[in-house]
Design a protein around this motif. Structure first.
Motif, PDB file in Angstrom:
ATOM      1  N   ILE A  24       0.843  -1.196   0.000  1.00 43.34           N
ATOM      2  CA  ILE A  24       0.000   0.000   0.000  1.00 43.34           C
ATOM      3  C   ILE A  24       0.883   1.254   0.000  1.00 43.34           C
ATOM      4  CG2 ILE A  24      -1.774   1.297   1.267  1.00 43.34           C
ATOM      5  CD1 ILE A  24      -2.929  -1.265   0.142  1.00 43.34           C
ATOM      6  N   ARG A  71       3.184   1.160   6.467  1.00 42.16           N
ATOM      7  CA  ARG A  71       2.007   1.104   7.336  1.00 42.16           C
ATOM      8  C   ARG A  71       1.931  -0.213   8.095  1.00 42.16           C
ATOM      9  NH1 ARG A  71      -1.927   4.796   5.725  1.00 42.16           N
ATOM     10  NH2 ARG A  71      -2.787   4.348   7.774  1.00 42.16           N
ATOM     11  N   ARG A  87       4.227  -3.380   9.946  1.00 39.73           N
ATOM     12  CA  ARG A  87       5.528  -3.711  10.511  1.00 39.73           C
ATOM     13  C   ARG A  87       5.650  -5.235  10.585  1.00 39.73           C
ATOM     14  NH1 ARG A  87       8.000  -4.135  15.695  1.00 39.73           N
ATOM     15  NH2 ARG A  87       6.000  -4.556  16.680  1.00 39.73           N
ATOM     16  N   PRO A  89      -7.341  -4.007  -1.555  1.00 35.48           N
ATOM     17  CA  PRO A  89      -6.332  -2.922  -1.532  1.00 35.48           C
ATOM     18  C   PRO A  89      -6.947  -1.563  -1.879  1.00 35.48           C
ATOM     19  CG  PRO A  89      -5.504  -4.814  -2.757  1.00 35.48           C
ATOM     20  CD  PRO A  89      -6.964  -5.076  -2.501  1.00 35.48           C
ATOM     21  N   ALA A 145      -8.516  -0.257   1.222  1.00 41.99           N
ATOM     22  CA  ALA A 145      -7.476   0.251   2.130  1.00 41.99           C
ATOM     23  C   ALA A 145      -7.041   1.651   1.714  1.00 41.99           C
ATOM     24  CB  ALA A 145      -6.285  -0.705   2.156  1.00 41.99           C
ATOM     25  N   ALA A 180      -6.082   3.253   5.107  1.00 37.07           N
ATOM     26  CA  ALA A 180      -5.890   2.226   6.134  1.00 37.07           C
ATOM     27  C   ALA A 180      -4.714   1.322   5.798  1.00 37.07           C
ATOM     28  CB  ALA A 180      -7.155   1.375   6.235  1.00 37.07           C
ATOM     29  N   PRO A 181      -4.031   0.804   6.815  1.00 34.52           N
ATOM     30  CA  PRO A 181      -3.059  -0.263   6.538  1.00 34.52           C
ATOM     31  C   PRO A 181      -3.804  -1.525   6.110  1.00 34.52           C
ATOM     32  CG  PRO A 181      -3.065   0.295   8.894  1.00 34.52           C
ATOM     33  CD  PRO A 181      -4.108   1.138   8.242  1.00 34.52           C
ATOM     34  N   TYR A 182      -3.108  -2.407   5.415  1.00 31.83           N
ATOM     35  CA  TYR A 182      -3.734  -3.590   4.836  1.00 31.83           C
ATOM     36  C   TYR A 182      -2.959  -4.830   5.254  1.00 31.83           C
ATOM     37  CZ  TYR A 182      -5.172  -6.760   1.010  1.00 31.83           C
ATOM     38  OH  TYR A 182      -5.619  -7.811   0.266  1.00 31.83           O
ATOM     39  N   LEU A 183      -3.648  -5.730   5.940  1.00 31.79           N
ATOM     40  CA  LEU A 183      -3.051  -7.010   6.324  1.00 31.79           C
ATOM     41  C   LEU A 183      -3.635  -8.061   5.395  1.00 31.79           C
ATOM     42  CD1 LEU A 183      -3.367  -6.652  10.220  1.00 31.79           C
ATOM     43  CD2 LEU A 183      -1.410  -6.063   8.773  1.00 31.79           C
ATOM     44  N   GLU A 184      -2.783  -8.600   4.527  1.00 32.08           N
ATOM     45  CA  GLU A 184      -3.282  -9.422   3.422  1.00 32.08           C
ATOM     46  C   GLU A 184      -3.141 -10.908   3.693  1.00 32.08           C
ATOM     47  OE1 GLU A 184      -1.237  -8.383  -0.165  1.00 32.08           O
ATOM     48  OE2 GLU A 184      -2.590  -9.519  -1.455  1.00 32.08           O
ATOM     49  N   ASP A 185      -4.220 -11.639   3.406  1.00 27.98           N
ATOM     50  CA  ASP A 185      -4.173 -13.096   3.394  1.00 27.98           C
ATOM     51  C   ASP A 185      -3.798 -13.686   4.759  1.00 27.98           C
ATOM     52  OD1 ASP A 185      -4.864 -15.037   1.605  1.00 27.98           O
ATOM     53  OD2 ASP A 185      -2.813 -15.508   1.032  1.00 27.98           O
ATOM     54  N   GLN A 210      -2.527  -7.759  14.938  1.00 28.15           N
ATOM     55  CA  GLN A 210      -1.455  -8.612  14.423  1.00 28.15           C
ATOM     56  C   GLN A 210      -2.051  -9.700  13.552  1.00 28.15           C
ATOM     57  OE1 GLN A 210       1.078 -10.375  17.369  1.00 28.15           O
ATOM     58  NE2 GLN A 210       2.343  -8.540  17.551  1.00 28.15           N
ATOM     59  N   ARG A 247       0.837 -14.536   8.321  1.00 27.11           N
ATOM     60  CA  ARG A 247       0.622 -14.844   6.906  1.00 27.11           C
ATOM     61  C   ARG A 247       1.819 -15.621   6.364  1.00 27.11           C
ATOM     62  NH1 ARG A 247       2.682 -10.982   3.152  1.00 27.11           N
ATOM     63  NH2 ARG A 247       0.901 -11.581   1.890  1.00 27.11           N
ATOM     64  N   VAL A 283       2.782  -9.887  11.108  1.00 24.76           N
ATOM     65  CA  VAL A 283       2.827  -8.467  10.767  1.00 24.76           C
ATOM     66  C   VAL A 283       1.830  -7.726  11.650  1.00 24.76           C
ATOM     67  CG1 VAL A 283       3.650  -8.728   8.398  1.00 24.76           C
ATOM     68  CG2 VAL A 283       1.214  -8.869   8.862  1.00 24.76           C
ATOM     69  N   GLU A 284       2.084  -6.439  11.803  1.00 19.48           N
ATOM     70  CA  GLU A 284       1.254  -5.675  12.727  1.00 19.48           C
ATOM     71  C   GLU A 284       0.979  -4.290  12.155  1.00 19.48           C
ATOM     72  OE1 GLU A 284       1.874  -5.650  17.249  1.00 19.48           O
ATOM     73  OE2 GLU A 284       2.803  -3.785  16.592  1.00 19.48           O
ATOM     74  N   ALA A 285      -0.220  -3.794  12.423  1.00 18.85           N
ATOM     75  CA  ALA A 285      -0.562  -2.434  12.010  1.00 18.85           C
ATOM     76  C   ALA A 285      -1.411  -1.797  13.094  1.00 18.85           C
ATOM     77  CB  ALA A 285      -1.334  -2.460  10.694  1.00 18.85           C
TER      78      ALA A 285
END
Lengths: 253, 315
Positions: free
Chosen positions: A94, A211, A213, B101, B104, B109-114, B126, B129, B140-142
């Motif tokens: 993103i 965005r 981590r 996406p 997002a 917004a952050p995107y946490l995929e799959d 958290q 993936r 991963v974390e956002a």
């Protein structure tokens, strides 16, 4: 029309993946252009060779110094010039899409080609996020593409099969296996590529911030039984396999 | 609230929607679990969803008759904004990962995929993936006022019916689709769906021909009540439809038993089936990489071993 083609650099599919300090460590790994992006580079070249009105093909990469190698490969394949936004920062798709969209706008690109799925992060997000930032339509998982004037036609995969489509440029297209067979750079073209422009850009110009981590990375290989059954006598082998599946693994009735 | 966009087809709520409900409840994020149903003539889907969610928002509109990434993204982002959702969960199907996406970006917004697991960590979210062709599991974390997530199909248990959610109709301001679909080729299989099969029999180029594929791969699958899979090479050669493809650019599967016939085991294929509980490999090349990940392996000719297997399974 100008075509912008995105190039990422990933470990070779056969390379061993190492973890160091809870992150994937690419030190010593063989790195290559992401195969999915290579289809995009090849498609841009084929569109021009096929008579579409392609004014210029520009390759873009964002990443550390070593990413130059992937751009040199794209230049040797035939793209006209390259832009390298050099950074060691790990940008999620993103965040990365913000850079791709800004470059597309600054260059006046009419078509952006991006790989459909990243071989390292397994993400499919970059093309769609870039399209949204530009306010353009997107065609994902494309395996056939034609450009006539401002009209884009082709075929792409969807949830349960595939669709033929028609859309107008500008657009973002994500590429995949089956679209074409990427060419190998020839030695004369590799030599010529050394004289082509490879512009360096600073990440700060684009104001992109990660965005997401990465907290931790682990290699989790499931221990496999690796039990080999002698195949010389097919009947006995079949019998033995079925018994193991029924009584040991208990996965069939 | 947690906003889930329902996946449905042919008037049926998809299992993936129930998996997303579980992901929402397990995440530890607060607020009502809300399912958004986008489509036309979706009353039955909405009724089905109401049994699993705290509330159901129904957008039953002609403009939503067929899926389109831009339209779906606009609809989802509008509802997320109006409902002040802090978490938006979308299915990790091909289409879900195509429009999520855009949602997002619209929501900044952050995107946490799959995601295969989802857990609140204070104000952050958290997700786990798979990366690097499913050889690495990353966490991963956002942290942001709203986070968009896609959930990998098959990663969460489907939720059991629990609630009697209220249904509300919603109005939407939809963009006109800019992609014209001029033809559609849907691949239907009479067999059990790959993503839902307990047993999958997959054929690779080593099977030899399309005729052999039908005899051996389909023959064994029928005998075992299994789904039929194919490798990229087989699909590229035109032997089998794309819908059967397992691997990086095809489907990801996780059956109890995966039987690979004449499959060499390229990493791209392994990334799609490597999480299967038991892997069986039959290949005449003893050096084929598939044997490294196999629980049971037979070095031998598919043409000889499989007829014996079909015969033995009959008993």
């Amino acid at each position: 029309m100008k075509i912008l083609t995105l190039v990422r650099q990933v470990p070779d599919a056969e390379a061993r993946v190492k973890i160091n300090a809870q992150q994937v460590d690419l030190e010593g790994a063989t790195l290559v252009i992401d195969g999915m992006d290579e289809y995009g580079v090849e498609e841009a070249l084929r569109l021009r060779e096929g008579g579409a009105n392609v004014e210029e093909i520009v390759a873009l990469a964002v990443g550390p110094k070593r990413v130059e190698d992937a751009l040199r490969t794209a230049l040797a394949m035939g793209v006209d010039r390259a832009i390298h936004v050099e950074t060691d920062e790990k940008l999620d798709p993103i965040a990365l899409s913000g850079i791709v969209a800004q470059v597309a706008q600054a260059e006046g690109a009419g078509l952006v080609l991006v790989g459909g799925q990243e071989a390292d992060w397994d993400s499919q997000a970059l093309g769609a996020a870039t399209a949204e930032r530009l306010g353009w339509p997107q065609l994902t998982w494309t395996n056939e593409l034609k450009v006539e004037g401002d009209t884009l036609t082709g075929r792409h995969d969807v949830d349960d099969g595939n669709e033929s489509f028609r859309a107008s440029l500008p657009a973002v297209v994500t590429t995949q296996q089956g679209l074409n067979e990427p060419r190998y750079p020839t030695l004369p073209n590799i030599m010529k590529a050394k004289r082509k422009e490879l512009r360096k850009d600073d990440l700060a110009t684009y104001g992109a911030q990660p965005r997401v981590r990465v907290v931790n990375s682990e290699i989790q290989t499931r221990a496999r039984l690796n039990r080999m059954i002698d195949g010389k006598d097919p009947q006995a082998a079949a019998q033995q396999l079925l018994e193991l599946l029924r009584n040991e693994a208990k996965v069939i009735a | 609230m947690i906003l889930i966009v329902a996946e449905h087809a042919g008037g049926q709520l998809a299992k993936s929607t129930l998996e997303m409900v579980t992901a929402a409840r397990e995440s530890g994020r607060e607020g009502p679990v809300t399912v958004l149903v986008l489509g036309q003539n979706v009353a039955e889907v909405a009724n089905a969803a109401a049994a699993f969610a705290d509330q159901v928002l129904v957008a039953d509109l002609p403009g939503l008759a067929t899926y389109n990434a831009e339209v779906w993204a606009a609809a989802t982002a509008q509802i997320a904004q109006e409902g002040e959702a802090h978490t938006v969960i979308i299915g990790g199907s091909r289409s879900g990962r195509e429009y999520a996406p855009r949602v997002a970006v619209k929501l900044d917004a952050p995107y946490l995929e799959d995601a295969i697991a989802l857990k609140a960590n204070g104000n952050a979210l958290q997700a786990q993936r798979y990366t690097y062709l499913a050889r690495v599991t990353e966490t991963v974390e956002a942290e942001a006022p709203v986070i968009v997530v896609t959930v990998k199909p098959g990663s969460f248990a489907p939720a059991a019916a629990a609630a009697a959610g209220e249904q509300y109709d919603v109005e939407l301001d939809l963009p006109a689709p800019r992609i014209e679909v001029t033809g559609r080729s849907l691949e239907k299989s009479s067999r059990v769906a790959l993503t839902e099969a307990d047993v999958i029999v997959t054929g690779g180029r080593g099977v030899g021909s399309p005729e052999n594929f039908a005899t051996y791969v389909e023959g064994l699958a029928d005998r075992l009540g299994a789904g039929v899979g194919a490798t990229r090479a087989v699909v590229d050669a035109g032997w089998r439809p794309y819908a059967e493809q397992v691997g990086q650019t095809g489907k990801t599967v996780q059956p109890k038993a995966y039987v690979a016939l004449g499959v060499s085991g390229a990493v791209q294929h392994l990334s799609g089936m490597g999480k299967s509980k038991y892997i069986v490999a039959i290949n005449k090349d003893a050096e084929a990489p598939i044997f490294k990940v196999a629980d049971y392996g037979i070095v031998g000719d598919v043409n000889q071993i499989v007829p014996a297997l079909i015969e033995a399974a009959r008993k």
